[in-house]
Design a protein around this motif. Structure first.
Motif, PDB file in Angstrom:
ATOM      1  N   SER A  29       0.840  -1.209   0.000  1.00  0.00           N
ATOM      2  CA  SER A  29       0.000   0.000   0.000  1.00  0.00           C
ATOM      3  C   SER A  29       0.873   1.256   0.000  1.00  0.00           C
ATOM      4  N   GLY A  30       0.261   2.386  -0.213  1.00  0.00           N
ATOM      5  CA  GLY A  30       0.981   3.657  -0.136  1.00  0.00           C
ATOM      6  C   GLY A  30       1.618   3.850   1.225  1.00  0.00           C
ATOM      7  N   GLN A  31       0.890   3.493   2.270  1.00  0.00           N
ATOM      8  CA  GLN A  31       1.451   3.606   3.617  1.00  0.00           C
ATOM      9  C   GLN A  31       2.609   2.627   3.784  1.00  0.00           C
ATOM     10  N   GLN A  35       6.369   3.582   4.779  1.00  0.00           N
ATOM     11  CA  GLN A  35       7.068   2.968   5.904  1.00  0.00           C
ATOM     12  C   GLN A  35       8.386   2.349   5.463  1.00  0.00           C
ATOM     13  N   ALA A  36       8.402   1.687   4.320  1.00  0.00           N
ATOM     14  CA  ALA A  36       9.644   1.087   3.811  1.00  0.00           C
ATOM     15  C   ALA A  36      10.667   2.175   3.493  1.00  0.00           C
ATOM     16  N   PHE A  60       9.049  -8.609  -0.804  1.00  0.00           N
ATOM     17  CA  PHE A  60      10.159  -8.304  -1.698  1.00  0.00           C
ATOM     18  C   PHE A  60      10.265  -6.799  -1.946  1.00  0.00           C
ATOM     19  N   GLU A  61       9.139  -6.143  -2.183  1.00  0.00           N
ATOM     20  CA  GLU A  61       9.158  -4.696  -2.420  1.00  0.00           C
ATOM     21  C   GLU A  61       9.658  -3.946  -1.177  1.00  0.00           C
ATOM     22  N   THR A  62       9.242  -4.401   0.000  1.00  0.00           N
ATOM     23  CA  THR A  62       9.708  -3.775   1.232  1.00  0.00           C
ATOM     24  C   THR A  62      11.220  -3.927   1.358  1.00  0.00           C
TER      25      THR A  62
END
Length: 70
Positions: A29-31, A35-36, A60-62
């Motif tokens: 999500s955008g949030q 956060q990441a 993986f994206e984080t």
């Protein structure tokens, strides 16, 4: 000990935990991206040799976002 705890989890909760932890239908999500990004900045001066993530796209994206400053 963990086996004993796992034996005490009701089947309906166990199913929810498994589904929630192993589906890959929701993008970060955008949030979550925010956060990441904050995490990446907070860790930018830390000597981190490797980043690990599960095969879920959100994880993986984080990890990729967090690792981008290293």
């Amino acid at each position: 000990m963990l086996g004993q705890i796992a034996d005490e989890i009701p089947p309906e909760i166990d199913w929810i935990i498994r589904v929630d932890g192993h589906t890959d239908s929701q993008p970060l999500s955008g949030q979550g991206r925010w956060q990441a990004d904050r995490l990446a900045r907070a860790l930018s001066d830390e000597p981190i040799a490797a980043f690990y993530a599960s095969d879920l796209s959100r994880a993986f994206e984080t990890a990729a976002t967090t690792a981008r400053l290293h």
